[in-house]
Design an enzyme around this catalytic site. Structure first.
Site, PDB file in Angstrom:
ATOM      1  N   CYS A  45       0.830  -1.210   0.000  1.00 34.05           N
ATOM      2  CA  CYS A  45       0.000   0.000   0.000  1.00 34.05           C
ATOM      3  C   CYS A  45       0.861   1.255   0.000  1.00 34.05           C
ATOM      4  O   CYS A  45       0.358   2.345  -0.253  1.00 34.05           O
ATOM      5  CB  CYS A  45      -0.945   0.012   1.196  1.00 34.05           C
ATOM      6  SG  CYS A  45      -0.083   0.052   2.769  1.00 34.05           S
ATOM      7  N   ASP A  64       2.251   2.677   2.557  1.00 34.95           N
ATOM      8  CA  ASP A  64       2.151   3.484   3.774  1.00 34.95           C
ATOM      9  C   ASP A  64       3.413   3.350   4.625  1.00 34.95           C
ATOM     10  O   ASP A  64       4.046   2.299   4.661  1.00 34.95           O
ATOM     11  CB  ASP A  64       0.932   3.044   4.592  1.00 34.95           C
ATOM     12  CG  ASP A  64      -0.368   3.423   3.894  1.00 34.95           C
ATOM     13  OD1 ASP A  64      -0.289   4.089   2.850  1.00 34.95           O
ATOM     14  OD2 ASP A  64      -1.438   3.065   4.390  1.00 34.95           O
ATOM     15  N   CYS A 123      -3.029   5.542   5.480  1.00 37.64           N
ATOM     16  CA  CYS A 123      -4.483   5.554   5.445  1.00 37.64           C
ATOM     17  C   CYS A 123      -5.068   5.869   6.829  1.00 37.64           C
ATOM     18  O   CYS A 123      -4.344   5.926   7.823  1.00 37.64           O
ATOM     19  CB  CYS A 123      -4.983   4.189   4.994  1.00 37.64           C
ATOM     20  SG  CYS A 123      -4.692   2.932   6.235  1.00 37.64           S
ATOM     21  N   CYS A 136      -2.888  -2.597   8.610  1.00 38.13           N
ATOM     22  CA  CYS A 136      -2.533  -1.248   9.072  1.00 38.13           C
ATOM     23  C   CYS A 136      -2.140  -1.292  10.554  1.00 38.13           C
ATOM     24  O   CYS A 136      -1.218  -0.594  10.979  1.00 38.13           O
ATOM     25  CB  CYS A 136      -3.697  -0.295   8.860  1.00 38.13           C
ATOM     26  SG  CYS A 136      -4.509  -0.484   7.259  1.00 38.13           S
TER      27      CYS A 136
HETATM   28 FE1  FES Z   1      -1.687   0.231   4.211  1.00 36.42          FE
HETATM   29 FE2  FES Z   1      -3.508   1.098   5.806  1.00 36.42          FE
HETATM   30  S1  FES Z   1      -3.764   0.660   3.704  1.00 36.42           S
HETATM   31  S2  FES Z   1      -1.446   0.806   6.240  1.00 36.42           S
END
Ligand code: FES
Length: 142
Positions: free
Chosen positions: A34, A36, A59, A103
């Site tokens: 993702c 992040d 996110c 996450c």
């Molecule tokens: Fe990757 Fe939330 S979508 S940490």
């Protein structure tokens, strides 16, 4: 509703956001899928986390998870922080959707990475198994 009230509340009003300039341990982790990124700073006195801050580029669930994780380890001994699981973070947030559990895994990893950094800086021998992250019992973290 996708997110619990608690997730929304921590997302809108995250606790402990920022940076500790003279941190004793810093942990940065990311999720390749993702994209992040989460960074956690620890101030440690004796065996206790006296202050903690985070910066998360990610996110809503990642921000809420970081916020909750910092609240859960602040003022606690390192052993408690090491024992913090993504499951406990997700539960404290009244749950996360299954595809968002990774996450909370990021928060668990960031806390452990920061503690590992603290141990490395101080030449403390530690149980690597305890730091080698991640148990995704639910099979949902990727
Ligand atoms: Fe990757 Fe939330 S979508 S940490």
């Amino acid at each position: 509703m996708l997110y619990s009230e608690k997730v929304m509340e921590h997302f809108r009003n995250p606790r402990n956001v920022g940076k500790i300039e003279d941190a004793d341990g810093v942990g940065e982790v990311g999720n390749a899928k993702c994209g992040d990124i989460m960074k956690i700073y620890l101030k440690i006195e004796g065996d206790v986390i006296v202050d903690v801050k985070f910066n998360t580029f990610g996110c809503a669930s990642a921000i809420a998870s970081s916020s909750m994780a910092t609240e859960m380890i602040k003022g606690k001994p390192l052993s408690d922080a090491l024992a913090l699981t993504n499951k406990a973070v997700a539960e404290a947030l009244d749950g996360l959707p299954a595809h968002k559990l990774h996450c909370s895994v990021l928060a668990q990893q960031a806390v452990r990475a920061a503690i590992k950094d603290y141990y490395d800086r101080n030449g403390v021998a530690c149980d690597k198994a305890q730091l080698s992250v991640i148990d995704c019992e639910d099979g949902h973290c990727e």
